[in-house]
Design an enzyme around this catalytic site. Sequence first.
Site, short mmCIF file in Angstrom:
data_model
loop_
_atom_site.label_atom_id
_atom_site.label_comp_id
_atom_site.label_asym_id
_atom_site.label_seq_id
_atom_site.Cartn_x
_atom_site.Cartn_y
_atom_site.Cartn_z
N LEU A 157 -42.81 -31.94 -0.39
CA LEU A 157 -43.77 -32.27 0.67
C LEU A 157 -44.91 -33.15 0.15
CD1 LEU A 157 -44.55 -31.62 3.62
CD2 LEU A 157 -46.00 -29.83 2.67
N ASP A 158 -45.19 -34.25 0.82
CA ASP A 158 -46.32 -35.14 0.49
C ASP A 158 -46.22 -35.72 -0.91
OD1 ASP A 158 -47.26 -34.64 2.96
OD2 ASP A 158 -48.97 -33.43 2.35
N GLU A 159 -45.03 -35.67 -1.51
CA GLU A 159 -44.91 -36.14 -2.88
C GLU A 159 -43.94 -37.31 -3.01
OE1 GLU A 159 -46.44 -35.22 -5.81
OE2 GLU A 159 -47.79 -33.99 -4.61
#
Lengths: 297, 297, 297, 297
Positions: free
Chosen positions: C240-242
Site C-alpha cells: 500500500l502506498d509504496e
Amino acid sequence: MTLTQAAPRQRATLPRLHNHASLVVHGQDRTGIVAAVGNVLHDYGANIVSLDQYSDNPQGGNFFQRTVFGVDDLKAALPDIDRDLAAKLGDGLRFTLRDLSVPQRVAIFASKSEHCLLDLLWRQRRGELAVSVAMVISNHPDLAEEVRSFGIPFVHVPSTDKPAAEAEHLRLLQGNVDLLVLARYMQILSGEFIERVGVPIINIHHSFLPAFIGAGPYAKAKERGVKLVGATAHYVTEDLDEGPIIEQDVVRVTHAHTATDLQRRGADVERAVLSRAVQWHSEDRVIRHGNQTIVFP
Amino acid sequence: MTLTQAAPRQRATLPRLHNHASLVVHGQDRTGIVAAVGNVLHDYGANIVSLDQYSDNPQGGNFFQRTVFGVDDLKAALPDIDRDLAAKLGDGLRFTLRDLSVPQRVAIFASKSEHCLLDLLWRQRRGELAVSVAMVISNHPDLAEEVRSFGIPFVHVPSTDKPAAEAEHLRLLQGNVDLLVLARYMQILSGEFIERVGVPIINIHHSFLPAFIGAGPYAKAKERGVKLVGATAHYVTEDLDEGPIIEQDVVRVTHAHTATDLQRRGADVERAVLSRAVQWHSEDRVIRHGNQTIVFP
Amino acid sequence: MTLTQAAPRQRATLPRLHNHASLVVHGQDRTGIVAAVGNVLHDYGANIVSLDQYSDNPQGGNFFQRTVFGVDDLKAALPDIDRDLAAKLGDGLRFTLRDLSVPQRVAIFASKSEHCLLDLLWRQRRGELAVSVAMVISNHPDLAEEVRSFGIPFVHVPSTDKPAAEAEHLRLLQGNVDLLVLARYMQILSGEFIERVGVPIINIHHSFLPAFIGAGPYAKAKERGVKLVGATAHYVTEDLDEGPIIEQDVVRVTHAHTATDLQRRGADVERAVLSRAVQWHSEDRVIRHGNQTIVFP
Amino acid sequence: MTLTQAAPRQRATLPRLHNHASLVVHGQDRTGIVAAVGNVLHDYGANIVSLDQYSDNPQGGNFFQRTVFGVDDLKAALPDIDRDLAAKLGDGLRFTLRDLSVPQRVAIFASKSEHCLLDLLWRQRRGELAVSVAMVISNHPDLAEEVRSFGIPFVHVPSTDKPAAEAEHLRLLQGNVDLLVLARYMQILSGEFIERVGVPIINIHHSFLPAFIGAGPYAKAKERGVKLVGATAHYVTEDLDEGPIIEQDVVRVTHAHTATDLQRRGADVERAVLSRAVQWHSEDRVIRHGNQTIVFP
C-alpha cells in the site's frame, strides 16, 4: 429572471466566522493608531483573532491594517463600534468594517473559456471562497448549462452593441453585487462602466517574461522559446492590464510544448491565480494603494 | 600573467565521463537520421548512454538530437567517427562531436557584484560544473582577492576606453576560451566584439512580469507591487537582452519587501539561473535555433 | 447499462496524432539498439517525431527508450513493424507499440471526494488527456449526477461486501479498460484484484515531510507545524502506498492554515499531480522499472 | 584566541534599524492585549512599523504577536518600556524586547561540507543576515582557511572525545553567542549540552516524501525514484530531527539524476532553507510553541 433564487447551497457561510468582523484601516501613518483601535475593540470585549499591520515608511508613510475580531452579538454591536472608531481614528484614516458572516456577492463575466469560471464555481460550492455568486454574465451562450448546473443564474448579454450591453450589465449589477470578476471575459470595459458599476473589478491575464504585446501572445512566447508562462490577477482600472497586481504565478514550460500546450499550461495558472485573488479579496486581505496592493497573508 | 597556470583542483574531470563524447545533430528533419547515427555509433561499438531528440514539425521541420556515448579509446576513435558521420548525415545537418573528458574553458566577465561570479566559482570547485575557469575579467578591481583565492587568474580591464578594453579582451580570450559568461557585467558589448570573440556568450538579467524598461527596474517593480521577481539567462546577440533564452526562474515577493529586498531576492534567482544555464551549456544540452533554444534535460 | 454508449465528445482524438505511434523499448542495455530501432523505422519510411532514451548504467545497465513516429497508413504498417522489431531486438528487450490515434480507455474509482475526479473529467473533455473515460465506479452514489453530466457512465458499487464488490468491479473492467485510476477512492484493493484486473492502477495520496502515518494525517501535520503539504501519484502494488512514484508536488502552507486549510491546499496539489500522472501514462511517457519510474518529458 | 577581534565589516548594522526594537508577545489569549501593547508604546511616542498577530483559537487559545517599532533614543527608553509592559501584560503572557541595532551573535558548527556554511558567511557579509558571526567551530580542520578569509575565527574541536569536545564547546559558547547554527555538523548533541548551552539551536536536514530513515538516504531516494528532494530547518530538541520546523523547501529531480546529483540538488535546497531560517530567527520572526513554530512574514 429572479436573481435572488440562487440555490441555497451556495449561500454557505463559513461557520467559524459567525459573530466575526473584519476591520481594515488605511491612511496616513501616525503614532497611536494601534492603541486607538485596540482600545475601541477592548471596550466591546472583542477578541482579536488576527491582526496584520504594515507601514511603508516609518517617517510619515502610509499605514495599512487588517484586523479580524469576534464579539458576542456582533450585529447589534457593529454600528456602535463603527461610530467609536470614526471618532477615535479621525481624519486621514479611512476604515471599513464588515460582518464576515455575510458573504460578498459576486458577479462573474465570462466568454467562451470555461477554465477560470468553473474553478471559481467549484471552489465556491466546496466552501473555499467566502462569496455568493449572484450571477454569471457572458457574451456567448455556450456555458449556460454548465453554470446553471451549479444553481447559479446565467445571463447571456451579447457584446455586439457595446453601449446596450453595458447598460444591461449595469441594470443587472447595480445594487446586487459587491465584486465583479472577469474570468477570461476578453472584452474591454469602458471607463464609464468602470466608474458607474461602483464595485471593485478583478481581471486575470497571462503574463510572460518578457512581455509579449498584442495578438497571439502564446505564439510569440513559443517563438521566443520562453521557459515560464504565467498569469497576473489585478484590479481593473482604465489603463488596460495596468491596474494594481493582486497575485501572480508561473509554470515551467519547455521547447517541446507547442503554442497550444503553452496556452493550456497558462490556463492552469490563470485559474489558480484568479481563484486566489478572489479569495483574498473576499476575505478583505487586499488593500489597494496607488497602483499597488498590500496583501495580508 | 600565464593563463595556463590555474590551480590544478579546478581541472577536475567528472570521472564517469572518461571515454565519453557528446554528439549534437541539428538541421532539417528527414527520415533515417536516427538509423544513420545509430549505425555509425554501432560500427564503433559505442554504448549510447542517453539520447534525446526533438522535431519541431514532423512535416519538414527542424531536427535536434543530443547523444552521449562511450567507446573504448575514445580519443583514437573520434576522428573516424567524425568522418563517418559527415558522410552519412550529408548536407542539411550540422553536427558537433565533443570529448566530454575535456572541460570547456570559460572566461567570466564581472563588475562589482559578486553573487553570480562566486556561485559559478564555488560550483566549479565543487565539481558541479563541467568547465574550467580560465580567467575572470572585471572592469573593477574589487573582486580580485576573492577570485584569486580560488586559484583563478583575475584581470582588471577598466572600461573607461571601450575600444581599448575590447581589444584587450580579445587578446586575452581568443584561442583561450570556449565560452564567455557575463556574470552581472553591466557593460554593453559591441557587435564587433561579439562577432570577433567567436564563442557563445551567456548573460543573466533580471526579469519581471510585466517588464520594466530602463534604469531602476527594482524601484519600478516595487512601485507596481509585483508579486514575483525573476531572472533570465540567455545567449548574447546584438539585440541587447533579446537573445535566445536558456533558463528562467522567479521567486515570490510581497508588499513588505523593499526595493533593496527585491534586489536581494532577485540576486538569489540570478545566481541560480545563471549557474544552471552555464551547466547545461557546458554539457552540450542547449541547442540554439533561431531566437530560441532547445534544452535537453 | 451499455458501457460503450459514452457520449461521442469524450472520444476526441488529438488530431496531430493521426497515423502516429509510440514505441517503448525497455530491457537490458547493449550496443546497437538505437541502430536496430532506427533501421526498422527507416525501412517503413517512418518520421521520428521525438525520441528519448536513458540508460541507468552504461556498463550492463538497463535501457529505456520512448519513440513517437509517424508513417503513412499506420494501421496497415503496424503488424509488420511489430514483427521486424521483434526479430531485430531479440531477447532481453521488451517493447510495446501503440497507435496514438486510439485513446487509452480509463476507469476511475472514486468515493465522496470530487476534486480529483472532476479535474480528470474536465481535462479529458477539454482534450488535455489522451484518454477516453469508459466509466466511473464509486462506493457512494453522491457524485452520480455530476459524472453523468459529462456523458460518462457512473456505476455505484457499495463496498460493504468487499469480495462481492471486487467481483463486480472485475466484471465491469475486464476487457473494457486499459488503465484504472483511483481518484481518492479510499478503499484498499486486494492483491488478488490487482493481479486479476490486469491493467496498471494509478493512485494519489497526500505526502508530507516528514511522513505522518495512520489516521488524521492533516491534523498531525498541523500539530507538527509543517510548511509544505504535498501529493504523490504512484502505481498501485500490493504494498500500500509504496508503488513506483510517477509524480510529486508540494504547496506552501503557514501556521495560519487550519487542518482544514491544509486539506484544501492538499486537494489542489492532489488533483494537479494525479492529472499529470494520468496524462503522462496515457502518452506512454512512464516506464516502470523495479520500484521506480522513468518519466520522459 | 580573542573572539571579539572579528573583522569590523561583519558587524554592519542594518541602518534602517537604528532606534528600532522588536517586541514579541506570546502566551494565553485574552481580550485587551492589543490595547495594552498599543497604549504602552503610544505613551513613549513609538511609531509601530509592523505588527503581526495570530491566535490559534479565538476561544481561550494561544496568542502570538510580533511588533517592530521605533522611538527616539531607544536605548534610554527600553528599560521603561519593558517595565510598563510587564505591568500591563501581567501573568500568562511572556514577552521579549530587543534592540534591533544590536545584531544577534551566532556560532556555526560545521563539519566537512561547505555549502551551508559558506552561504551563511556570504549572506552575512552582504548584509542580508542581521547577525554577527562570532565563530565557526568544526570537528575537521578542512574549512579553516575559507572561514578565516571572511575575518571570522575558526576553531577546530575534534569530536573524537565527545564529552571533552562538548566541554570545549560550552567554554567557547557560553556568554558569547545568542544562537547556535548546525550547518551540516553531522554530530549528535547530547541532551545535557542542549540544556546547558542555553541558546536556541537551528539544524538543517534533508527531507523526502516519503521519508528514508537511516544511512544513505539519497541512495534510497534514488532507488525509490522520488521526484522531489527537500530540506527542513528546525530547532534542535532532544528528539533528533523532530524539533519545531522553521522552514522547508523542495526541488524537482528526475530519473536521470544519480544519487550524487540528488545530493547536489539537495545541497542547494539545504543552504537556501537554512539561510532563510537563520534570517527569520535573527529578525525575531519565529515563535516556538510546543512542537511547532509561528513564522511571521
